[in-house]
Write a protein that holds these residues in place. Structure first.
Motif, PDB file in Angstrom:
ATOM      1  N   LEU A  84       0.823  -1.203   0.000  1.00  0.00           N
ATOM      2  CA  LEU A  84       0.000   0.000   0.000  1.00  0.00           C
ATOM      3  C   LEU A  84       0.859   1.255   0.000  1.00  0.00           C
ATOM      4  N   HIS A  85       1.852   1.311   0.887  1.00  0.00           N
ATOM      5  CA  HIS A  85       2.556   2.570   1.114  1.00  0.00           C
ATOM      6  C   HIS A  85       3.827   2.733   0.283  1.00  0.00           C
ATOM      7  N   LEU A  86       4.403   1.648  -0.205  1.00  0.00           N
ATOM      8  CA  LEU A  86       5.588   1.771  -1.055  1.00  0.00           C
ATOM      9  C   LEU A  86       5.278   1.613  -2.531  1.00  0.00           C
ATOM     10  N   LYS A  87       4.280   0.781  -2.835  1.00  0.00           N
ATOM     11  CA  LYS A  87       3.959   0.530  -4.242  1.00  0.00           C
ATOM     12  C   LYS A  87       2.658   1.192  -4.689  1.00  0.00           C
ATOM     13  N   GLY A  88       1.938   1.811  -3.758  1.00  0.00           N
ATOM     14  CA  GLY A  88       0.704   2.498  -4.122  1.00  0.00           C
ATOM     15  C   GLY A  88      -0.419   1.570  -4.533  1.00  0.00           C
ATOM     16  N   MET A  89      -0.411   0.334  -4.036  1.00  0.00           N
ATOM     17  CA  MET A  89      -1.442  -0.637  -4.401  1.00  0.00           C
ATOM     18  C   MET A  89      -2.647  -0.447  -3.476  1.00  0.00           C
ATOM     19  N   ALA A  90      -3.536   0.461  -3.872  1.00  0.00           N
ATOM     20  CA  ALA A  90      -4.654   0.863  -3.019  1.00  0.00           C
ATOM     21  C   ALA A  90      -5.549  -0.305  -2.644  1.00  0.00           C
TER      22      ALA A  90
END
Length: 433
Positions: free
Chosen positions: A390-396
């Motif tokens: 979520l926070h490093l790859k932006g995978m919401a």
């Protein structure tokens, strides 16, 4: 009832193996067993990713650092501080690549009760495998062990994250390991600085013109710091939780009046500038310090980087109500989550003990009295994967694994098999709460 007659010689053989530890020795030598293997009831994200994992070691030197453990009245020496790293990364699939054999230690030198004892265990990473440059760069995860500990303390996690597209670096903290147990004051001062120095070096080595095996592999702009126990203590400070005045004073008493730790406190005007914007997330597992006065309200309120806490509610080393939970409650200016293992103590991060035949003190250095450590490992793999994705790859979409009810018995948690999330609690808060 079915009755089975066991020949006497087989019964004697069974008893001999049981009481001599023969079964545990065979278990340790089982070439198919690796730390972090998913159990049948492992949550969804515990399973390894699609990348082959390579592993290499690297030695760094942090020049002209305070030699804290040799401070004395009127003498404050410096030294070149050596740090050894283990690095896991996505690698090329290579036919015949040999899985790495890790060497770690129990005990410490000159300890009659727990003498320094080496042991080996197999990993899934391939030693010195060629990096998968064409798919890089990959987000960076820096892992920091406890006191005393090792860069190989959490291979179940480091290998797992690398298989999912991360470069994972575990620090072997000088003067904080089994084979090199320095004064505790050294760990108190150097821990956060080691982590930030390694971040700087990984960013440098990851540049495409360095000639390093890490060249083009490291996306240091998307970095997470992960720390266990004293590692968690350092991670919090590296991320903005400045130390309290009383804690700085206590450190000065330990080091012949040194005020060096004040540099990492809210009272130092330059401290805020050391919070590195490349760090996008932190994980603090059973972080030590709150119960010993390391932080006050202003220090915790200065933490603004998304944080995942992991703790046992019976932690007798770091504390829970006055320890990890108090940090979670006080860090009101960051997005934060907390996973709690009910009835667990402090050891909610390491690889599981190798054998029930270990010296009991060595065994309990890693074991949990109630929980199966392999299950803890799988659960940690699951939640760190979701949080870092979520926070490093932006995978919401990974937020569905984090938006959970507090009580795991209210409903089965997302990603868990029915009835398998028992014994866990989950908390989450947004900034300002």
């Amino acid at each position: 009832m079915l009755s089975v007659k066991i020949p006497a010689f087989l019964l004697l053989l069974f008893l001999a193996l049981f009481y001599s530890g023969g079964f545990s020795e065979a278990y340790c030598q089982n070439e198919t067993f690796r730390f972090g293997d998913p159990l049948p009831d492992a949550p969804e994200l515990a399973h390894p990713g699609s990348f082959q994992v390579g592993m290499q070691t690297l030695d760094l030197v942090h020049k002209k650092q305070p030699d804290i453990q040799n401070f004395e009245e009127g003498r404050k020496p410096e030294y070149d501080r050596k740090l050894s790293l283990a690095i896991w990364y996505p690698a090329l699939q290579e036919a015949g690549g040999q899985p790495v054999q890790y060497t770690d230690y129990f005990g410490s030198p000159n300890d009659e009760k727990r003498p320094l004892t080496p042991f080996n265990f197999p990993g899934r990473a391939v030693a010195d495998a060629d990096p998968l440059h064409e798919e890089g760069p990959f987000p960076l995860v820096i892992v920091s062990h406890g006191y005393l500990g090792s860069r190989y303390l959490m291979t179940y996690l480091t290998e797992n994250l690398a298989s999912k597209g991360y470069v994972v670096v575990a620090i072997h903290h000088t003067e904080s390991t089994h084979e090199n147990p320095g004064k505790f004051a050294s760990t108190l001062y150097h821990r956060a600085l080691d982590q930030l120095f390694v971040l700087e070096e990984m960013d440098r080595l990851g540049n495409r013109d360095t000639g390093s095996f890490l060249s083009g592999m490291v996306d240091a702009e998307h970095t997470a710091l992960v720390g266990y126990s004293m590692g968690g203590y350092g991670v919090l400070n590296a991320a903005g939780a400045g130390y309290a005045p009383g804690f700085v004073s206590a450190f000065a008493q330990m080091t012949s009046g040194s005020q060096k730790l004040a540099e990492r406190s809210m009272s130092d005007t330059s401290y805020q500038s050391t919070v590195d914007p490349r760090v996008k997330a932190i994980v603090a597992i059973a972080p030590w310090g709150m119960a010993r006065g390391a932080w006050d309200a202003p220090g915790l309120q200065n933490l603004k980087i998304p944080t995942l806490f992991i703790a046992g509610d019976q932690d007798d080393i770091s504390g829970y109500e006055n320890g990890v939970k108090a940090i979670f409650d006080g860090a009101i200016n960051t997005e934060r989550y907390m996973l709690t293992y009910l009835n667990a103590r402090h050891n909610v991060a390491p690889n599981p003990p190798l054998s029930p035949d270990l010296n009991k003190d060595d065994y309990m250095h890693y074991a949990e009295p109630v929980w199966d450590e392999r299950k803890i490992n799988n659960i940690n793999q699951h939640f760190l994967t979701a949080f870092l994705n979520l926070h490093l790859k932006g995978m919401a979409e990974q937020s569905r694994f984090l938006d959970l009810p507090q009580n795991s018995l209210d409903e089965t948690w997302e990603g868990f098999l029915p009835r398998t999330s028992i014994g866990l609690e989950w908390r989450q808060e947004k900034p300002g709460i």
